[in-house]
Design a protein around this motif. Structure first.
Motif, short mmCIF file in Angstrom:
data_model
loop_
_atom_site.label_atom_id
_atom_site.label_comp_id
_atom_site.label_asym_id
_atom_site.label_seq_id
_atom_site.Cartn_x
_atom_site.Cartn_y
_atom_site.Cartn_z
N SER A 98 0.80 -1.23 0.00
CA SER A 98 0.00 0.00 0.00
C SER A 98 0.84 1.28 0.00
O SER A 98 0.27 2.37 0.01
N ILE A 99 2.17 1.16 -0.01
CA ILE A 99 3.04 2.34 0.00
C ILE A 99 4.18 2.15 -0.99
O ILE A 99 4.39 1.06 -1.52
N VAL A 100 4.92 3.23 -1.22
CA VAL A 100 6.22 3.16 -1.88
C VAL A 100 7.23 3.27 -0.75
O VAL A 100 7.14 4.18 0.08
N ALA A 101 8.17 2.32 -0.69
CA ALA A 101 9.12 2.28 0.42
C ALA A 101 10.55 2.27 -0.11
O ALA A 101 10.81 1.78 -1.21
N MET A 102 11.46 2.81 0.69
CA MET A 102 12.88 2.85 0.34
C MET A 102 13.68 2.54 1.59
O MET A 102 13.34 3.00 2.68
N SER A 103 14.77 1.80 1.40
CA SER A 103 15.62 1.51 2.55
C SER A 103 16.32 2.79 3.02
O SER A 103 16.58 3.70 2.22
N ASN A 104 16.61 2.84 4.29
CA ASN A 104 17.33 3.97 4.85
C ASN A 104 18.70 4.12 4.20
O ASN A 104 19.15 5.23 3.92
N ALA A 105 19.36 2.98 3.90
CA ALA A 105 20.67 3.03 3.25
C ALA A 105 20.57 3.66 1.86
O ALA A 105 21.43 4.46 1.47
N THR A 106 19.52 3.33 1.12
CA THR A 106 19.33 3.92 -0.21
C THR A 106 19.05 5.41 -0.08
O THR A 106 19.62 6.23 -0.82
N SER A 107 18.20 5.78 0.87
CA SER A 107 17.91 7.19 1.11
C SER A 107 19.18 7.97 1.43
O SER A 107 19.41 9.07 0.91
N ASN A 108 20.03 7.39 2.27
CA ASN A 108 21.31 8.04 2.62
C ASN A 108 22.20 8.18 1.39
O ASN A 108 22.81 9.24 1.18
N ALA A 109 22.30 7.12 0.59
CA ALA A 109 23.16 7.15 -0.60
C ALA A 109 22.69 8.20 -1.60
O ALA A 109 23.50 8.81 -2.29
N LEU A 110 21.37 8.40 -1.68
CA LEU A 110 20.81 9.37 -2.62
C LEU A 110 20.76 10.78 -2.05
O LEU A 110 20.45 11.73 -2.76
N GLY A 111 21.02 10.90 -0.75
CA GLY A 111 20.98 12.21 -0.11
C GLY A 111 19.57 12.75 0.05
O GLY A 111 19.36 13.97 0.06
N LEU A 112 18.59 11.85 0.21
CA LEU A 112 17.20 12.29 0.37
C LEU A 112 16.92 12.69 1.81
O LEU A 112 17.29 11.98 2.74
N SER A 113 16.25 13.79 1.97
CA SER A 113 15.78 14.16 3.30
C SER A 113 14.35 13.65 3.45
O SER A 113 13.64 13.47 2.46
N PHE A 114 13.95 13.40 4.69
CA PHE A 114 12.59 12.94 4.94
C PHE A 114 12.09 13.51 6.25
O PHE A 114 12.87 13.94 7.11
N ASP A 115 10.79 13.54 6.40
CA ASP A 115 10.14 14.08 7.59
C ASP A 115 9.96 12.96 8.61
O ASP A 115 9.11 12.09 8.43
N PRO A 116 10.75 12.97 9.70
CA PRO A 116 10.65 11.90 10.69
C PRO A 116 9.37 11.96 11.53
O PRO A 116 9.08 11.03 12.27
N LYS A 117 8.61 13.04 11.41
CA LYS A 117 7.36 13.15 12.17
C LYS A 117 6.21 12.44 11.45
O LYS A 117 5.14 12.27 12.02
N ARG A 118 6.43 12.06 10.21
CA ARG A 118 5.38 11.39 9.43
C ARG A 118 5.68 9.90 9.34
O ARG A 118 6.09 9.41 8.30
N ARG A 119 5.49 9.22 10.43
CA ARG A 119 5.73 7.77 10.50
C ARG A 119 4.40 7.03 10.45
O ARG A 119 3.39 7.55 10.91
N ILE A 120 4.45 5.82 9.91
CA ILE A 120 3.26 4.97 9.93
C ILE A 120 3.68 3.57 10.36
O ILE A 120 4.82 3.16 10.15
N PRO A 121 2.76 2.82 10.97
CA PRO A 121 3.07 1.42 11.30
C PRO A 121 2.95 0.56 10.03
O PRO A 121 2.14 0.84 9.16
N LEU A 122 3.79 -0.45 9.94
CA LEU A 122 3.77 -1.38 8.81
C LEU A 122 3.65 -2.80 9.33
O LEU A 122 4.29 -3.16 10.32
N GLN A 123 2.87 -3.60 8.62
CA GLN A 123 2.79 -5.01 8.96
C GLN A 123 3.30 -5.80 7.77
O GLN A 123 2.81 -5.67 6.65
N SER A 124 4.31 -6.63 8.01
CA SER A 124 4.88 -7.47 6.96
C SER A 124 3.96 -8.65 6.69
O SER A 124 3.05 -8.94 7.47
#
Length: 187
Positions: A61-87
């Motif tokens: 139901s979402i588009v997801a990216m690993s934290n490592a990929t986000s770091n490598a791409l230099g993407l910033s993100f809003d840490p206040k917008r978290r959601i629970p995920l169920q695998s």
């Protein structure tokens, strides 16, 4: 109440009907059966200047990216917008936040996606339903196991068809975010 027609009261056995229709057909005699399993498929996208392998998942139901990929791409993100995920295995985790309007290039079209940052997934990017909805994705599967995605940019009406490729291992390392393809071990 009227009685039901005979066909509805006592439907024929589907296996018996099949063998009446096809006789002793065997796989390979212009007769096909499903494989026991098939590899997960993915698409390559350009995010910024980097090629990133994206696993396609219509069940997410979402588009997801690993934290490592986000770091490598230099993407910033809003840490206040978290959601629970169920695998799929029922395990509950949460996202680290959301990167807004991240530009993904697929061929000659661009898609601005809201990307949930997660840790630690088994992929670099997971393209879920929001991607498919935005791009009006049409997926065509072939008996050869090949698969094509036809994507439409809703802002420009450009259309591109992209063949998928078998899923790749994550390219970005958790430790430092470096791209595994460019990483050489010194001996």
């Amino acid at each position: 109440m009227e009685s039901l027609p005979f066909a509805l009261k006592d439907p024929p056995d589907p296996v018996a009907v099949f063998f009446q229709e096809f006789g002793d057909a065997r796989e390979g005699d212009d007769f096909y059966v499903a494989k026991e399993s098939s590899s997960i498929r993915g698409l390559n996208a350009l995010i910024g200047e980097r090629a990133v392998h994206c696993v396609a998942d219509s069940g997410c139901s979402i588009v997801a990216m690993s934290n490592a990929t986000s770091n490598a791409l230099g993407l910033s993100f809003d840490p206040k917008r978290r959601i629970p995920l169920q695998s799929a295995n029922g395990k509950m985790d949460g996202t680290l936040g959301v990167a807004k309007d991240v530009p993904f290039w697929f061929g000659n079209i661009i898609s601005f996606l809201q990307v949930h940052i997660v840790e630690p997934p088994a992929y670099d990017v997971l393209l879920g339903r929001p991607f498919e909805i935005l791009t009006q994705a049409r997926i065509q599967n072939f008996l050869s196991s090949d698969q094509h995605y036809t994507l439409t940019d809703p802002n420009t009406d450009k259309v591109v068809t992209i063949p998928t490729i078998p899923r790749e291992l994550p390219r970005f390392r958790k430790e430092d975010g470096r791209d595994r393809r460019n990483y050489q071990v010194e001996r």
